[in-house]
Design a protein around this motif. Sequence first.
Motif, PDB file in Angstrom:
ATOM      1  N   TRP A 237      85.309  90.745 -33.584  1.00 41.79           N
ATOM      2  CA  TRP A 237      86.540  91.103 -32.884  1.00 41.79           C
ATOM      3  C   TRP A 237      87.734  90.543 -33.649  1.00 41.79           C
ATOM      4  O   TRP A 237      87.658  89.449 -34.211  1.00 41.79           O
TER       5      TRP A 237
ATOM      6  N   ASP B  98      92.665  91.692 -30.307  1.00 42.29           N
ATOM      7  CA  ASP B  98      91.889  92.565 -29.428  1.00 42.29           C
ATOM      8  C   ASP B  98      91.092  91.769 -28.405  1.00 42.29           C
ATOM      9  O   ASP B  98      90.992  92.168 -27.238  1.00 42.29           O
ATOM     10  N   MET B  99      90.515  90.650 -28.828  1.00 39.14           N
ATOM     11  CA  MET B  99      89.747  89.830 -27.901  1.00 39.14           C
ATOM     12  C   MET B  99      90.630  89.308 -26.766  1.00 39.14           C
ATOM     13  O   MET B  99      90.252  89.333 -25.586  1.00 39.14           O
TER      14      MET B  99
ATOM     15  N   SER C  40      83.051  92.715 -24.326  1.00 40.22           N
ATOM     16  CA  SER C  40      83.661  91.612 -23.590  1.00 40.22           C
ATOM     17  C   SER C  40      83.552  91.851 -22.089  1.00 40.22           C
ATOM     18  O   SER C  40      82.479  92.126 -21.573  1.00 40.22           O
TER      19      SER C  40
ATOM     20  N   SER D  85      84.422 100.208 -25.296  1.00 45.30           N
ATOM     21  CA  SER D  85      85.492  99.214 -25.360  1.00 45.30           C
ATOM     22  C   SER D  85      86.808  99.903 -25.661  1.00 45.30           C
ATOM     23  O   SER D  85      86.898 100.728 -26.573  1.00 45.30           O
TER      24      SER D  85
ATOM     25  N   ASN E  95      88.205  96.837 -28.835  1.00 46.90           N
ATOM     26  CA  ASN E  95      87.584  96.334 -30.067  1.00 46.90           C
ATOM     27  C   ASN E  95      87.671  97.360 -31.202  1.00 46.90           C
ATOM     28  O   ASN E  95      86.781  98.188 -31.387  1.00 46.90           O
TER      29      ASN E  95
END
Length: 399
Positions: free
Chosen positions: A86, A90-91, A220, A261, A264
Amino acid sequence: MNRRFEMARHAYTTVPFYRELAEKEPQILMWIESGQWEKLPLVEKNQIVLQQDKFISDDYLAELVMERLNRTHTSGSTGTYLDVYWSKTDMSAALLPLWMERFRQAGVRTNDKVCLFNTTLQEDYQINGNKMLISKQKLNREKLIRIYQKMEEFNPLWLLVHPGIAQMILQMVKEEQLPILPNLKYIELTGEMVTAGLKQSLEKVFSCQVRSHYGTMEVSTIGYEYQETYQLFNQSTYVEIIDNNGQLVNDGEYGEVYVTSLHNHAMPFVRYGIGDVGRIVMRDITKTKLELKHARKNDLLMMPDGSSKLPDVLLGPVEQINQCMERMIYQFQVFQQTRDSLLINVVLDNDMEGGEFEKLYQKLFEEEWKEEFKWKFQYSKEVQVNQETGKSGWFFSQV
């Protein structure tokens, strides 16, 4: 174009794995541009695990080489070892709705002291700023009592734990009559099924809020507990329920959970099956609620002396081998046939021979646990699927 289609276009134009799919089916890019989402291919973990080098976006290769990406990996719940990358930006964006719920429920902030349990940590515990990382390796009652004393000194405001670990801590505190962590105000459970009884017992003993979070390393956060269901974070992860024929089911019907996602970009997961079974029980303009039927849950490992332990003890040697030898074990699965016998099913890299793995694994296990199991090893191209759950789980007890 909404975010999931933007992510799909990014994946199918910059990621080698998806580009190869588009070469086999040239209409994929047209489907994305014309909004025909349900025609896009479904992707399974077993497709990815043996070609992980093709799953990084070309746009992020420089960041990967310069080691600027966050690196995590999947393991315990499915037995499939997949490196996940990641970008830091973005995380943070993916985790924002989860942090908002933590704050709403218990006032938890990002800089509050927290205790987390870690599979790969060699020492008993490690304190990094506001985080106390605790090793799962060789985690028995005696060791957990010593660690709990260190947790008291660290004085966390919240815990992030798997239900199995939470159960161990709960029983230990009650049976040993240990003091309650004085400033603890929140416990978050993740990674396995959570029983109502466990949640209620934790709330009663520790006098704090207890909630469950649903997520995976790949995308996530997915959802947050809401009255025995999970309210989905639609702004972070797009969730679909798919039947055995690859078709969307109607709301209220069970199927397999597939996720995309929305954040990501370094390692995009588009229509990716995580193996859990569930159904959408409520949907409106602002929120969607998911009920899980089978989620990640492991049996206990029975030891030859009659005691029982969390099966994570079997993962320790695999983690060590993968750390030292750069991901030689792709998938790992254990069947306990009797109290003293274990069948190990493994998918190895071509550069590692089975005999070498067996010697290393047994040596590392026996260094930590002086238990005399009868080992049997078999080698596969992919791990077996649990017929009841449809998941390629990693530990199954027949005892």
